[in-house]
Design an enzyme around this catalytic site. Sequence first.
Site, PDB file in Angstrom:
ATOM      1  N   LYS A 127     -11.660  -2.998  -3.529  1.00  0.00           N
ATOM      2  CA  LYS A 127     -10.212  -2.552  -2.005  1.00  0.00           C
ATOM      3  C   LYS A 127     -10.141  -2.266  -0.995  1.00  0.00           C
ATOM      4  O   LYS A 127     -11.791  -0.445  -0.990  1.00  0.00           O
ATOM      5  CB  LYS A 127      -9.085  -1.790  -2.762  1.00  0.00           C
ATOM      6  CG  LYS A 127      -7.809  -2.308  -2.704  1.00  0.00           C
ATOM      7  CD  LYS A 127      -7.308  -3.888  -3.041  1.00  0.00           C
ATOM      8  CE  LYS A 127      -5.829  -4.204  -1.998  1.00  0.00           C
ATOM      9  NZ  LYS A 127      -6.027  -5.669  -2.771  1.00  0.00           N
ATOM     10  N   ASP A 167      -4.828  -8.705   2.368  1.00  0.00           N
ATOM     11  CA  ASP A 167      -3.775  -7.627   1.828  1.00  0.00           C
ATOM     12  C   ASP A 167      -2.458  -7.300   2.797  1.00  0.00           C
ATOM     13  O   ASP A 167      -2.700  -8.215   3.848  1.00  0.00           O
ATOM     14  CB  ASP A 167      -4.237  -6.247   0.837  1.00  0.00           C
ATOM     15  CG  ASP A 167      -3.264  -5.923   0.298  1.00  0.00           C
ATOM     16  OD1 ASP A 167      -3.243  -7.096  -0.661  1.00  0.00           O
ATOM     17  OD2 ASP A 167      -2.652  -4.668   0.583  1.00  0.00           O
TER      18      ASP A 167
HETATM   19  P1  NDP Z   1       4.159 -10.841   2.993  1.00  0.00           P
HETATM   20  O1  NDP Z   1       4.140  -9.778   3.979  1.00  0.00           O
HETATM   21  O2  NDP Z   1       3.829 -12.209   3.129  1.00  0.00           O
HETATM   22  O3  NDP Z   1       6.182 -10.958   1.901  1.00  0.00           O
HETATM   23  C1  NDP Z   1       6.035  -9.860   1.316  1.00  0.00           C
HETATM   24  C2  NDP Z   1       7.773 -10.198   1.253  1.00  0.00           C
HETATM   25  O4  NDP Z   1       7.931  -9.279   0.605  1.00  0.00           O
HETATM   26  C3  NDP Z   1       8.626 -10.082   2.613  1.00  0.00           C
HETATM   27  O5  NDP Z   1       9.728 -10.716   2.590  1.00  0.00           O
HETATM   28  C4  NDP Z   1       9.373  -9.009   2.459  1.00  0.00           C
HETATM   29  O6  NDP Z   1      10.504  -8.332   3.536  1.00  0.00           O
HETATM   30  C5  NDP Z   1       9.377  -8.471   0.789  1.00  0.00           C
HETATM   31  N1  NDP Z   1       9.513  -6.560   1.186  1.00  0.00           N
HETATM   32  C6  NDP Z   1       8.847  -6.373   1.962  1.00  0.00           C
HETATM   33  N2  NDP Z   1       9.236  -4.854   1.745  1.00  0.00           N
HETATM   34  C7  NDP Z   1      10.405  -5.373   0.993  1.00  0.00           C
HETATM   35  C8  NDP Z   1      11.404  -3.619  -0.206  1.00  0.00           C
HETATM   36  N3  NDP Z   1      11.257  -3.103  -0.017  1.00  0.00           N
HETATM   37  N4  NDP Z   1      12.126  -4.517  -0.436  1.00  0.00           N
HETATM   38  C9  NDP Z   1      12.402  -5.536  -0.596  1.00  0.00           C
HETATM   39  N5  NDP Z   1      11.392  -6.360  -0.041  1.00  0.00           N
HETATM   40  C10 NDP Z   1      10.983  -6.642   0.677  1.00  0.00           C
HETATM   41  O7  NDP Z   1       3.333 -10.631   0.944  1.00  0.00           O
HETATM   42  P2  NDP Z   1       2.689 -11.754   0.040  1.00  0.00           P
HETATM   43  O8  NDP Z   1       4.014 -12.461  -0.504  1.00  0.00           O
HETATM   44  O9  NDP Z   1       1.505 -11.485   0.292  1.00  0.00           O
HETATM   45  O10 NDP Z   1       2.703  -9.747  -1.210  1.00  0.00           O
HETATM   46  C11 NDP Z   1       3.692  -9.625  -1.852  1.00  0.00           C
HETATM   47  C12 NDP Z   1       3.111  -8.777  -2.958  1.00  0.00           C
HETATM   48  O11 NDP Z   1       2.571  -9.916  -3.928  1.00  0.00           O
HETATM   49  C13 NDP Z   1       2.513  -7.681  -2.473  1.00  0.00           C
HETATM   50  O12 NDP Z   1       2.885  -6.886  -3.496  1.00  0.00           O
HETATM   51  C14 NDP Z   1       1.014  -8.417  -2.887  1.00  0.00           C
HETATM   52  O13 NDP Z   1       0.410  -7.023  -2.287  1.00  0.00           O
HETATM   53  C15 NDP Z   1       0.935  -8.946  -4.040  1.00  0.00           C
HETATM   54  N6  NDP Z   1       0.150  -9.876  -4.258  1.00  0.00           N
HETATM   55  C16 NDP Z   1      -0.006 -11.121  -2.627  1.00  0.00           C
HETATM   56  C17 NDP Z   1      -1.166 -11.770  -2.758  1.00  0.00           C
HETATM   57  C18 NDP Z   1      -1.631 -12.831  -1.836  1.00  0.00           C
HETATM   58  O14 NDP Z   1      -2.458 -14.175  -1.886  1.00  0.00           O
HETATM   59  N7  NDP Z   1      -0.070 -12.509  -0.379  1.00  0.00           N
HETATM   60  C19 NDP Z   1      -2.590 -12.230  -4.163  1.00  0.00           C
HETATM   61  C20 NDP Z   1      -1.921 -10.961  -5.250  1.00  0.00           C
HETATM   62  C21 NDP Z   1      -1.174 -10.390  -5.158  1.00  0.00           C
HETATM   63  P3  NDP Z   1      10.094  -8.221   4.915  1.00  0.00           P
HETATM   64  O15 NDP Z   1       9.295  -9.560   5.852  1.00  0.00           O
HETATM   65  O16 NDP Z   1      11.419  -7.992   5.589  1.00  0.00           O
HETATM   66  O17 NDP Z   1       9.015  -6.500   4.840  1.00  0.00           O
END
Ligand code: NDP
Length: 452
Positions: A127, A167
Amino acid sequence: MSLNIKQTIQELKKSNCSTDTNFFQAVTEVLESIKPIIDNNKIYEAHNIVKRIVTPDRVIKFKVAWVDDNNKVQINRGYRVQFDNTLGPYKGGLRFHPTVNEDILSFLAFEQIFKNALTGLPLGGAKGGSDFDPKDKSDMEIMRFCKSFMVELHRYIGARVDVPAGDIGVGSKEIGYLYGAYKNMTSLYEGVLTGKQILFGGSHIRPEATGYGAVYFAEKLLELNKMPQLKNKICLVSGSGNVATYTIQKLYHLKAIPVSCSDSRGVLYDKDGIDLKLLKSIKQDRKNSLKLYTKTKKAATYIDIKDFEENQNNLWDIACFAAFPCATQNELNEKDAKNLFSNGCKVVIEGANMPCTPQAVDVFLNNDILFGPAKAANAGGVAVSALEMSQNAAMQSWSINKVDKKLQNIMCNISQDIHQTAKLHQLGKNYVKAANITGFKKVADAMVALGV
Ligand code: NDP
């Protein structure tokens, strides 16, 4: 000999920074899970496997000097934790966020070893990232930062050495700038990064992979437990980013009914099922509030985070069959878990990394709720990254269908593997322990076979 977890952590603390709390917590959790297969295992003891697996191969830390739009030189910290390459080249994302430090990255890199091992693909664990915050920066600033970051990082990575991906804060735009910088510095057009755009070596289905994979994993785990499938079932999804969007999309493909989503400002509930087209159009601009959705869909409800009851995310008190937390870490606590249970929820699948607190996980395990831990459930993203590496190595581009089929197979195999481990070690439905044991055994056995 019996594994002494406390002593192992004490020894680790001597050589690490004692404030590495996330890392020590992750190590403790994994060691507690694998203790039954470590105790009295003479081969693992002779090869000192536990100590070797909890000690990173190397932690690279460097200065990133870059020029902002006011022609001022800014300084950030860059990192790459190359934890273990027993099973393949180091692999794991880069995170650009102000909270990034050595502790967080060591914890994530350690977890990545086992997640990657579960995919059955040749991947080690790593990472990296920086405390740089791309959120308030111009495009040109992001590009200059990425170039400066790569000036240092390119010395340590390579298509068969270490293959970073995106990420938090590192999407396809940043990957493009990083890849461009690598290409310019080395003259090599090779698969040194994944998550690239299709235009220059990316893979189909990579954006969809984590969400789709979580749903494939859920369906297989339900089948193995002789439980009803997701068709016609009410599902809760949190988040509205990459993972959440494609989880919702795949749930619709399977004729399930995803009724919720959220962001950092609030929660949206639409009992008729989330209108994905509308959601995507609103979230094209991340600054938009989910509240906009209720302007078109009058029957939908939006609850602002300010109106949440104390210590409770209102999303998790909606009745459902399945819950897919796909937003962020620790978004589902003990109280939320109890609400899900009392409202009839039967299965919880982690799309995000560590979205459920340890206390919430205990509630699921103690109440016979089928729980799919992130390490297994969200491995679809890294699995398709590995498929991107294969395509790059062969100078090929596979069809959407081919990649999707492979993703489906990988996620079904992960479900089957951890289900078998749970049976073998009489763990009931404790797939947290089963995932740790399955991933650990693959790495440990290969370590023994490869020698020191
Ligand atoms: P994004 O940044 O695309 O989306 C994250 C989402 O979570 C957004 O809707 C964001 O809202 C919301 N969010 C952030 N903080 C909070 C909070 N405190 N309370 C509620 N909602 C919140 O990220 P990803 O979808 O790519 O990733 C989401 C998770 O999945 C992370 O934990 C990531 O590490 C994990 N992950 C992702 C992978 C991938 O391929 N993308 C692979 C494996 C794991 P806002 O827009 O308002 O910030």
